[in-house]
Design a protein around this motif. Structure first.
Motif, PDB file in Angstrom:
ATOM      1  N   ARG A   6       0.833  -1.213   0.000  1.00  0.00           N
ATOM      2  CA  ARG A   6       0.000   0.000   0.000  1.00  0.00           C
ATOM      3  C   ARG A   6       0.862   1.255   0.000  1.00  0.00           C
ATOM      4  O   ARG A   6       0.413   2.326  -0.397  1.00  0.00           O
ATOM      5  CB  ARG A   6      -0.917   0.003   1.219  1.00  0.00           C
ATOM      6  CG  ARG A   6      -1.916  -1.162   1.199  1.00  0.00           C
ATOM      7  CD  ARG A   6      -2.651  -1.256   2.495  1.00  0.00           C
ATOM      8  NE  ARG A   6      -1.701  -1.713   3.522  1.00  0.00           N
ATOM      9  CZ  ARG A   6      -2.006  -1.958   4.776  1.00  0.00           C
ATOM     10  NH1 ARG A   6      -3.224  -1.781   5.200  1.00  0.00           N
ATOM     11  NH2 ARG A   6      -1.097  -2.372   5.628  1.00  0.00           N
ATOM     12  N   LEU A   7       2.126   1.138   0.459  1.00  0.00           N
ATOM     13  CA  LEU A   7       3.020   2.286   0.511  1.00  0.00           C
ATOM     14  C   LEU A   7       4.049   2.286  -0.620  1.00  0.00           C
ATOM     15  O   LEU A   7       4.892   3.175  -0.677  1.00  0.00           O
ATOM     16  CB  LEU A   7       3.741   2.308   1.860  1.00  0.00           C
ATOM     17  CG  LEU A   7       2.849   2.376   3.102  1.00  0.00           C
ATOM     18  CD1 LEU A   7       3.688   2.271   4.357  1.00  0.00           C
ATOM     19  CD2 LEU A   7       2.044   3.652   3.113  1.00  0.00           C
ATOM     20  N   ALA A  23       3.821   3.041  -3.690  1.00  0.00           N
ATOM     21  CA  ALA A  23       3.740   4.227  -4.551  1.00  0.00           C
ATOM     22  C   ALA A  23       4.532   5.394  -3.958  1.00  0.00           C
ATOM     23  O   ALA A  23       5.062   6.228  -4.695  1.00  0.00           O
ATOM     24  CB  ALA A  23       2.294   4.617  -4.756  1.00  0.00           C
ATOM     25  N   LEU A  24       4.639   5.463  -2.661  1.00  0.00           N
ATOM     26  CA  LEU A  24       5.396   6.541  -2.024  1.00  0.00           C
ATOM     27  C   LEU A  24       6.891   6.410  -2.281  1.00  0.00           C
ATOM     28  O   LEU A  24       7.622   7.393  -2.215  1.00  0.00           O
ATOM     29  CB  LEU A  24       5.132   6.559  -0.518  1.00  0.00           C
ATOM     30  CG  LEU A  24       3.704   6.911  -0.095  1.00  0.00           C
ATOM     31  CD1 LEU A  24       3.564   6.788   1.412  1.00  0.00           C
ATOM     32  CD2 LEU A  24       3.336   8.309  -0.544  1.00  0.00           C
ATOM     33  N   LYS A  25       7.342   5.218  -2.605  1.00  0.00           N
ATOM     34  CA  LYS A  25       8.750   4.998  -2.866  1.00  0.00           C
ATOM     35  C   LYS A  25       9.215   5.774  -4.107  1.00  0.00           C
ATOM     36  O   LYS A  25      10.369   6.187  -4.212  1.00  0.00           O
ATOM     37  CB  LYS A  25       9.018   3.492  -3.042  1.00  0.00           C
ATOM     38  CG  LYS A  25      10.444   3.095  -2.890  1.00  0.00           C
ATOM     39  CD  LYS A  25      10.536   1.573  -2.848  1.00  0.00           C
ATOM     40  CE  LYS A  25      11.940   1.174  -2.507  1.00  0.00           C
ATOM     41  NZ  LYS A  25      12.111  -0.249  -2.471  1.00  0.00           N
ATOM     42  N   GLN A  26       8.300   6.018  -5.035  1.00  0.00           N
ATOM     43  CA  GLN A  26       8.607   6.794  -6.240  1.00  0.00           C
ATOM     44  C   GLN A  26       9.004   8.227  -5.901  1.00  0.00           C
ATOM     45  O   GLN A  26       9.861   8.815  -6.546  1.00  0.00           O
ATOM     46  CB  GLN A  26       7.409   6.803  -7.194  1.00  0.00           C
ATOM     47  CG  GLN A  26       6.989   5.446  -7.700  1.00  0.00           C
ATOM     48  CD  GLN A  26       8.119   4.752  -8.474  1.00  0.00           C
ATOM     49  OE1 GLN A  26       8.871   5.391  -9.187  1.00  0.00           O
ATOM     50  NE2 GLN A  26       8.246   3.455  -8.281  1.00  0.00           N
ATOM     51  N   PHE A  27       8.400   8.805  -4.857  1.00  0.00           N
ATOM     52  CA  PHE A  27       8.741  10.161  -4.448  1.00  0.00           C
ATOM     53  C   PHE A  27      10.156  10.254  -3.905  1.00  0.00           C
ATOM     54  O   PHE A  27      10.827  11.267  -4.110  1.00  0.00           O
ATOM     55  CB  PHE A  27       7.743  10.665  -3.398  1.00  0.00           C
ATOM     56  CG  PHE A  27       6.365  10.892  -3.917  1.00  0.00           C
ATOM     57  CD1 PHE A  27       6.120  11.858  -4.893  1.00  0.00           C
ATOM     58  CD2 PHE A  27       5.302  10.144  -3.449  1.00  0.00           C
ATOM     59  CE1 PHE A  27       4.835  12.063  -5.371  1.00  0.00           C
ATOM     60  CE2 PHE A  27       4.018  10.341  -3.925  1.00  0.00           C
ATOM     61  CZ  PHE A  27       3.790  11.314  -4.900  1.00  0.00           C
ATOM     62  N   ILE A  28      10.622   9.229  -3.238  1.00  0.00           N
ATOM     63  CA  ILE A  28      11.966   9.220  -2.673  1.00  0.00           C
ATOM     64  C   ILE A  28      13.003   9.156  -3.764  1.00  0.00           C
ATOM     65  O   ILE A  28      14.039   9.797  -3.681  1.00  0.00           O
ATOM     66  CB  ILE A  28      12.116   8.055  -1.681  1.00  0.00           C
ATOM     67  CG1 ILE A  28      11.159   8.245  -0.500  1.00  0.00           C
ATOM     68  CG2 ILE A  28      13.556   7.951  -1.185  1.00  0.00           C
ATOM     69  CD1 ILE A  28      11.112   7.069   0.443  1.00  0.00           C
ATOM     70  N   LYS A  29      12.718   8.426  -4.840  1.00  0.00           N
ATOM     71  CA  LYS A  29      13.671   8.285  -5.959  1.00  0.00           C
ATOM     72  C   LYS A  29      13.866   9.617  -6.669  1.00  0.00           C
ATOM     73  O   LYS A  29      14.939   9.910  -7.189  1.00  0.00           O
ATOM     74  CB  LYS A  29      13.174   7.237  -6.952  1.00  0.00           C
ATOM     75  CG  LYS A  29      13.295   5.828  -6.430  1.00  0.00           C
ATOM     76  CD  LYS A  29      12.816   4.838  -7.472  1.00  0.00           C
ATOM     77  CE  LYS A  29      12.902   3.423  -6.928  1.00  0.00           C
ATOM     78  NZ  LYS A  29      12.394   2.451  -7.884  1.00  0.00           N
ATOM     79  N   ASN A  30      12.831  10.429  -6.761  1.00  0.00           N
ATOM     80  CA  ASN A  30      12.921  11.715  -7.466  1.00  0.00           C
ATOM     81  C   ASN A  30      13.556  12.697  -6.576  1.00  0.00           C
ATOM     82  O   ASN A  30      14.093  13.514  -6.380  1.00  0.00           O
ATOM     83  CB  ASN A  30      11.529  12.207  -7.887  1.00  0.00           C
ATOM     84  CG  ASN A  30      10.900  11.251  -8.876  1.00  0.00           C
ATOM     85  OD1 ASN A  30      11.610  10.540  -9.576  1.00  0.00           O
ATOM     86  ND2 ASN A  30       9.597  11.249  -8.941  1.00  0.00           N
TER      87      ASN A  30
END
Length: 167
Positions: free
Chosen positions: A157-158, A160-167
């Motif tokens: 469920r979390l 998708a939030l991992k994408q924000f950390i990569k950017n």
């Protein structure tokens, strides 16, 4: 029941009386379901005249059988409770409904001592401060050593939030 005659204490403005008791859990009306105590309960304290009320100050100590909240091992730990309560005369006016009262110069200390001991028990006891608990993957006790499981999985469920950390 733990009863103390306070007639002499009330006569003096700064009167006080020291006491010390060793009690069995049954004497405090504590059952195994309430709190699994082992041995006796030690109570040491003073009751003093504080003007229109009597002030109870005491320390309560007992050994309690517990289960660790992290590794689920059974252990015995020391429980310490501090008791600080006021006792009002039964004839006093405008006292709260849950206040402790006394009649005819006799103060019963059982209820405040019992309450303090039960309230001092932690919601989640630990066998030791640095307890590692159980492995969430295989259930092995991590205090005995590393089991080698990969515990770095991310909740889907979390993810998708991992994408924000990569950017």
């Amino acid at each position: 029941m733990i009863k103390i005659n306070v007639a002499e204490i009330k006569k003096r403005l700064v009167g006080k009386k020291d006491f010390s008791y060793e009690l069995k859990p049954a004497e405090l009306n504590i059952t195994e379901a309430d709190l699994p105590l082992t041995g006796t309960v030690t109570v040491k304290g003073t009751i003093s005249n504080a003007g229109d009320v009597l002030l109870l100050e005491a320390m309560v100590e007992a050994m309690v059988n517990r289960t660790c909240g992290r590794c689920l091992k059974a252990f015995t730990g020391k429980s310490t409770a501090e008791v600080l309560e006021k006792f009002y005369p039964a004839s006093a006016e405008n006292i709260e409904n849950d206040a402790f009262i006394y009649e005819s110069d006799i103060v019963d200390l059982m209820e405040p001592i019992r309450e303090s001991l039960l309230l001092a028990e932690p919601l989640q006891a630990l066998c030791r401060i640095d307890c590692q608990g159980l492995c969430p993957v295989c259930g092995a006790d991590r205090n005995k050593g590393d089991c080698g499981c990969d515990t770095t999985t991310v909740d889907p469920r979390l993810a998708a939030l991992k994408q924000f950390i990569k950017n």
